[in-house]
Design an enzyme around this catalytic site. Structure first.
Site, mmCIF file in Angstrom:
data_model
loop_
_atom_site.group_PDB
_atom_site.id
_atom_site.type_symbol
_atom_site.label_atom_id
_atom_site.label_comp_id
_atom_site.label_asym_id
_atom_site.label_seq_id
_atom_site.Cartn_x
_atom_site.Cartn_y
_atom_site.Cartn_z
ATOM 1 N N GLY A 185 0.771 -1.233 0.000
ATOM 2 C CA GLY A 185 0.000 0.000 0.000
ATOM 3 C C GLY A 185 0.801 1.281 0.000
ATOM 4 C CB SER A 186 2.612 3.279 -1.165
ATOM 5 O OG SER A 186 3.313 4.476 -0.957
ATOM 6 N NE ARG A 187 0.891 10.968 -2.804
ATOM 7 C CZ ARG A 187 0.941 12.001 -1.977
ATOM 8 N NH1 ARG A 187 0.353 11.947 -0.798
ATOM 9 N NH2 ARG A 187 1.560 13.110 -2.334
#
Length: 218
Positions: A185-187
């Site tokens: 998970g991240s961006r």
């Protein structure tokens, strides 16, 4: 098909689940407790398999378009000052990835890798305004003659403790080809020229390697 970055984790997780099943069957006498634990372990294994999946994507190569580097939801579209590489104003488009999204990072344009750098940092939640400049991250800039330079930045989040970046300076980047992977998970932020014609809207879901983020008119 699973990504190579997940092979070791998948194997270890599978081994732990099998061992846990054997122990539970031998030492947990209460049926409903045994069943509950087994279901939780199976769900955990399924989540790991889901996270490291690597589906094939059909990228329509176009030197005048920027495609999404990752799967997720568009959470930022704004004009900002990019202070690491360009040191001037750019249009920032950010895509947030949840743990269930595909986490392969792909080149948004084809061309030559002219910049690639890793930065250690914090693990603020990925949607935090300062995450782009303070979190662990990698910055990659690709240039082609028709679009110019496009920067994409992998940003670690509160759960993402490992960013993998394959891009090296002078590499030839294939649009839609793998440039890295972010675990858990991240961006990813894109920084585009001001004359880019943005083709997405806030909260729109995009697919890495396929969805068009922007295009430029020659």
């Amino acid at each position: 098909m699973f990504h190579k970055e997940g092979h070791k984790i998948i194997l270890v997780t599978f081994g732990i689940v099998v061992a846990a099943f054997l122990l539970i069957d031998s030492f947990v006498a209460v049926q409903w407790v045994r069943t509950t634990i087994m279901v939780v372990l199976l769900l955990f294994l399924i989540l790991i398999l889901q996270f490291f999946r690597n589906p094939k994507r059909r990228t329509a190569l176009n030197e005048l378009q920027v495609i999404s580097p990752v799967d997720g939801k568009v959470v930022v579209i704004e004009e900002v000052e990019e202070n690491e590489y360009f040191k001037d104003k750019r249009i920032q488009v950010s895509v947030f990835m949840s743990p269930v999204n595909v986490h392969v990072t792909r080149y948004p344009i084809g061309g030559k890798v002219v910049f690639s750098k890793y930065h250690p940092g914090k693990f603020l939640v990925a949607w935090h305004p300062k995450a782009s400049e303070e979190n662990e991250r990698t910055t990659v800039v690709v240039e082609n003659e028709r679009y110019g330079k496009v920067l994409h930045r992998q940003i670690a989040g509160a759960l993402a403790k490992r960013i993998v970046n394959y891009a090296k300076v002078d590499d030839v980047a294939l649009q839609g080809g793998e440039s890295g992977f972010i675990k858990f998970g991240s961006r990813v932020d894109l920084f585009l020229p001001l004359n880019s014609n943005i083709k997405v809207q806030l909260n729109q879901k995009v697919r890495g390697g396929e969805s068009i983020i922007a295009e430029i008119n020659e």
